[in-house]
Design a protein around this motif. Structure first.
Motif, PDB file in Angstrom:
ATOM      1  N   GLY A  50     -32.824 -67.702   4.741  1.00 28.40           N
ATOM      2  CA  GLY A  50     -31.473 -67.951   4.254  1.00 28.40           C
ATOM      3  C   GLY A  50     -30.988 -69.049   4.739  1.00 28.40           C
ATOM      4  N   TYR A  51     -30.145 -70.052   4.307  1.00 28.12           N
ATOM      5  CA  TYR A  51     -29.462 -71.169   4.873  1.00 28.12           C
ATOM      6  C   TYR A  51     -28.348 -71.611   4.098  1.00 28.12           C
ATOM      7  CZ  TYR A  51     -32.390 -73.188   1.117  1.00 28.12           C
ATOM      8  OH  TYR A  51     -33.010 -73.563   0.156  1.00 28.12           O
ATOM      9  N   LEU A  52     -27.680 -72.463   5.015  1.00 30.16           N
ATOM     10  CA  LEU A  52     -26.356 -72.971   4.455  1.00 30.16           C
ATOM     11  C   LEU A  52     -26.760 -74.433   3.747  1.00 30.16           C
ATOM     12  CD1 LEU A  52     -23.936 -72.754   7.327  1.00 30.16           C
ATOM     13  CD2 LEU A  52     -24.346 -71.170   5.299  1.00 30.16           C
ATOM     14  N   THR A  53     -26.275 -74.801   2.527  1.00 27.19           N
ATOM     15  CA  THR A  53     -26.789 -76.132   1.974  1.00 27.19           C
ATOM     16  C   THR A  53     -25.494 -77.064   1.199  1.00 27.19           C
ATOM     17  OG1 THR A  53     -27.905 -76.999  -0.002  1.00 27.19           O
ATOM     18  CG2 THR A  53     -27.168 -74.917  -0.439  1.00 27.19           C
ATOM     19  N   GLY A  54     -25.524 -78.049   1.296  1.00 24.01           N
ATOM     20  CA  GLY A  54     -24.427 -79.027   1.065  1.00 24.01           C
ATOM     21  C   GLY A  54     -23.291 -79.008   1.526  1.00 24.01           C
ATOM     22  N   GLY A  55     -23.370 -78.717   2.978  1.00 18.95           N
ATOM     23  CA  GLY A  55     -22.203 -78.558   3.846  1.00 18.95           C
ATOM     24  C   GLY A  55     -22.408 -79.500   5.002  1.00 18.95           C
ATOM     25  N   PRO A  56     -21.395 -79.175   6.070  1.00 17.38           N
ATOM     26  CA  PRO A  56     -21.357 -80.073   7.137  1.00 17.38           C
ATOM     27  C   PRO A  56     -22.123 -79.474   8.373  1.00 17.38           C
ATOM     28  CG  PRO A  56     -19.390 -79.023   6.980  1.00 17.38           C
ATOM     29  CD  PRO A  56     -20.374 -78.559   5.730  1.00 17.38           C
ATOM     30  N   VAL A  57     -22.552 -78.171   8.225  1.00 17.10           N
ATOM     31  CA  VAL A  57     -23.379 -77.421   9.321  1.00 17.10           C
ATOM     32  C   VAL A  57     -24.519 -76.971   8.632  1.00 17.10           C
ATOM     33  CG1 VAL A  57     -23.339 -75.356  10.676  1.00 17.10           C
ATOM     34  CG2 VAL A  57     -21.166 -76.600  10.265  1.00 17.10           C
ATOM     35  N   ALA A  58     -25.580 -77.155   9.510  1.00 17.43           N
ATOM     36  CA  ALA A  58     -26.842 -76.610   9.084  1.00 17.43           C
ATOM     37  C   ALA A  58     -27.176 -75.510   9.831  1.00 17.43           C
ATOM     38  CB  ALA A  58     -27.866 -77.554   9.431  1.00 17.43           C
ATOM     39  N   LEU A  59     -27.432 -74.176   9.121  1.00 19.14           N
ATOM     40  CA  LEU A  59     -27.834 -73.066   9.830  1.00 19.14           C
ATOM     41  C   LEU A  59     -29.132 -72.361   9.110  1.00 19.14           C
ATOM     42  CD1 LEU A  59     -24.647 -71.082  10.888  1.00 19.14           C
ATOM     43  CD2 LEU A  59     -26.367 -72.086  12.474  1.00 19.14           C
ATOM     44  N   PHE A  60     -29.947 -71.653   9.608  1.00 20.97           N
ATOM     45  CA  PHE A  60     -31.025 -70.768   8.822  1.00 20.97           C
ATOM     46  C   PHE A  60     -30.840 -69.498   9.546  1.00 20.97           C
ATOM     47  CE2 PHE A  60     -33.604 -75.025   9.319  1.00 20.97           C
ATOM     48  CZ  PHE A  60     -33.526 -75.144   7.833  1.00 20.97           C
ATOM     49  N   ALA A  61     -31.026 -68.381   8.892  1.00 18.01           N
ATOM     50  CA  ALA A  61     -31.001 -67.117   9.356  1.00 18.01           C
ATOM     51  C   ALA A  61     -31.856 -66.086   8.470  1.00 18.01           C
ATOM     52  CB  ALA A  61     -29.582 -66.619   9.136  1.00 18.01           C
ATOM     53  N   ALA A  62     -32.219 -65.133   8.986  1.00 16.29           N
ATOM     54  CA  ALA A  62     -33.100 -63.700   8.595  1.00 16.29           C
ATOM     55  C   ALA A  62     -32.515 -62.788   9.001  1.00 16.29           C
ATOM     56  CB  ALA A  62     -34.352 -64.093   8.678  1.00 16.29           C
ATOM     57  N   ASP A  63     -32.912 -61.365   8.405  1.00 19.27           N
ATOM     58  CA  ASP A  63     -32.881 -60.194   9.090  1.00 19.27           C
ATOM     59  C   ASP A  63     -33.919 -59.969   9.863  1.00 19.27           C
ATOM     60  OD1 ASP A  63     -30.243 -59.451   8.111  1.00 19.27           O
ATOM     61  OD2 ASP A  63     -31.160 -59.208   6.058  1.00 19.27           O
ATOM     62  N   VAL A  64     -33.880 -59.273  10.814  1.00 23.01           N
ATOM     63  CA  VAL A  64     -35.139 -58.917  11.569  1.00 23.01           C
ATOM     64  C   VAL A  64     -35.823 -57.542  11.104  1.00 23.01           C
ATOM     65  CG1 VAL A  64     -34.075 -59.458  14.043  1.00 23.01           C
ATOM     66  CG2 VAL A  64     -33.835 -57.374  13.140  1.00 23.01           C
ATOM     67  N   ALA A  65     -37.123 -57.823  11.321  1.00 21.18           N
ATOM     68  CA  ALA A  65     -38.025 -56.488  10.721  1.00 21.18           C
ATOM     69  C   ALA A  65     -38.761 -55.878  11.778  1.00 21.18           C
ATOM     70  CB  ALA A  65     -39.197 -57.245   9.722  1.00 21.18           C
ATOM     71  N   GLY A  66     -39.061 -54.581  11.647  1.00 22.16           N
ATOM     72  CA  GLY A  66     -39.921 -53.997  12.762  1.00 22.16           C
ATOM     73  C   GLY A  66     -39.286 -53.948  13.909  1.00 22.16           C
ATOM     74  N   ASP A  67     -39.849 -54.219  15.327  1.00 20.94           N
ATOM     75  CA  ASP A  67     -39.275 -54.382  16.571  1.00 20.94           C
ATOM     76  C   ASP A  67     -38.856 -55.522  16.961  1.00 20.94           C
ATOM     77  OD1 ASP A  67     -41.849 -55.350  16.929  1.00 20.94           O
ATOM     78  OD2 ASP A  67     -42.504 -53.952  18.466  1.00 20.94           O
ATOM     79  N   GLU A  68     -38.838 -56.515  16.020  1.00 22.11           N
ATOM     80  CA  GLU A  68     -38.112 -58.142  16.301  1.00 22.11           C
ATOM     81  C   GLU A  68     -36.882 -57.914  16.965  1.00 22.11           C
ATOM     82  OE1 GLU A  68     -40.030 -60.564  12.964  1.00 22.11           O
ATOM     83  OE2 GLU A  68     -38.143 -59.966  12.796  1.00 22.11           O
ATOM     84  N   ALA A  69     -36.492 -58.381  17.986  1.00 17.87           N
ATOM     85  CA  ALA A  69     -35.270 -58.660  18.741  1.00 17.87           C
ATOM     86  C   ALA A  69     -34.150 -59.470  17.738  1.00 17.87           C
ATOM     87  CB  ALA A  69     -35.204 -58.932  19.920  1.00 17.87           C
ATOM     88  N   PRO A  70     -33.118 -58.876  17.565  1.00 16.91           N
ATOM     89  CA  PRO A  70     -31.988 -59.995  16.758  1.00 16.91           C
ATOM     90  C   PRO A  70     -31.292 -60.690  17.973  1.00 16.91           C
ATOM     91  CG  PRO A  70     -31.108 -57.521  17.441  1.00 16.91           C
ATOM     92  CD  PRO A  70     -32.501 -57.772  17.864  1.00 16.91           C
TER      93      PRO A  70
END
Length: 136
Positions: A50-70
Motif C-alpha cells: 500500500g502507498y500514499l498517492t497524490g500528496g506531499p508525503v511518500a510512504l509505502f506499507a504492508a502487513d507482516v506475514a509469518g515471523d516477519e518483524a513489524p
C-alpha cells in the motif's frame, strides 16, 4: 527516484495506518491485498502493498506475514521541515499528534524558526517546522 521512501511493515494495521496518513496529509491511498497478489502467507484481506498517492508525503506499507518483524522506530525522525506553509505544517502536526504523543510542542525557537516533535499513533517520530515568525 528522487528520494528514499520509507516502507513500513505493520502488525496487521497497514490499512488503518495508511488511511490515517492519507487523512492527515490530504492524499489518496492505494491498497493491494494478499489475495490480489496470490499470497497465502497471511489473511487474504491483509495489505501486501500500500502507498500514499497524490500528496506531499511518500510512504509505502504492508502487513507482516509469518515471523516477519513489524516496524519499530527508534533513533530516527521523519522531517517535514519547510515542506509546506506554516498553517499546513501546524495542521499536520495536530493530525499526527491525534492519538499519538507530543514529544516537543510546535513552537517558535530563540533563533526564530518554529519546530516540534510528535510520535504518531503508529510509532513514527516526526519533526515538523518552518522558518518564518510564529504569527505567519
Amino acid at each position: 527516484m528522487t528520494a528514499p521512501t520509507p516502507y513500513l511493515h505493520f502488525p496487521g494495521s497497514a490499512r488503518e495506518a495508511l488511511t490515517f496518513y492519507g487523512d492527515v496529509f490530504g492524499c489518496a491511498v492505494q491498497l493491494h491485498t494478499f489475495a490480489e497478489f496470490n499470497r497465502t502467507d497471511g489473511p487474504a484481506d491483509a495489505v501486501a502493498h500500500g502507498y500514499l498517492t497524490g500528496g506531499p508525503v511518500a510512504l509505502f506499507a504492508a502487513d507482516v506475514a509469518g515471523d516477519e518483524a513489524p516496524f519499530r522506530c527508534e533513533g530516527m525522525m521523519l522531517s517535514l521541515l519547510g515542506t509546506a506553509d506554516p498553517a499546513t505544517l501546524r495542521k499536520w502536526f495536530a493530525g499526527l499528534a491525534d492519538g499519538g504523543r507530543v514529544v516537543d510542542d510546535l513552537q517558535q525557537r530563540a533563533w526564530g524558526a518554529s519546530d516540534g516533535q510528535v510520535i504518531d499513533r503508529y510509532g513514527l517520530h516526526w519533526l515538523v517546522g518552518f522558518e518564518v515568525s510564529e504569527s505567519a
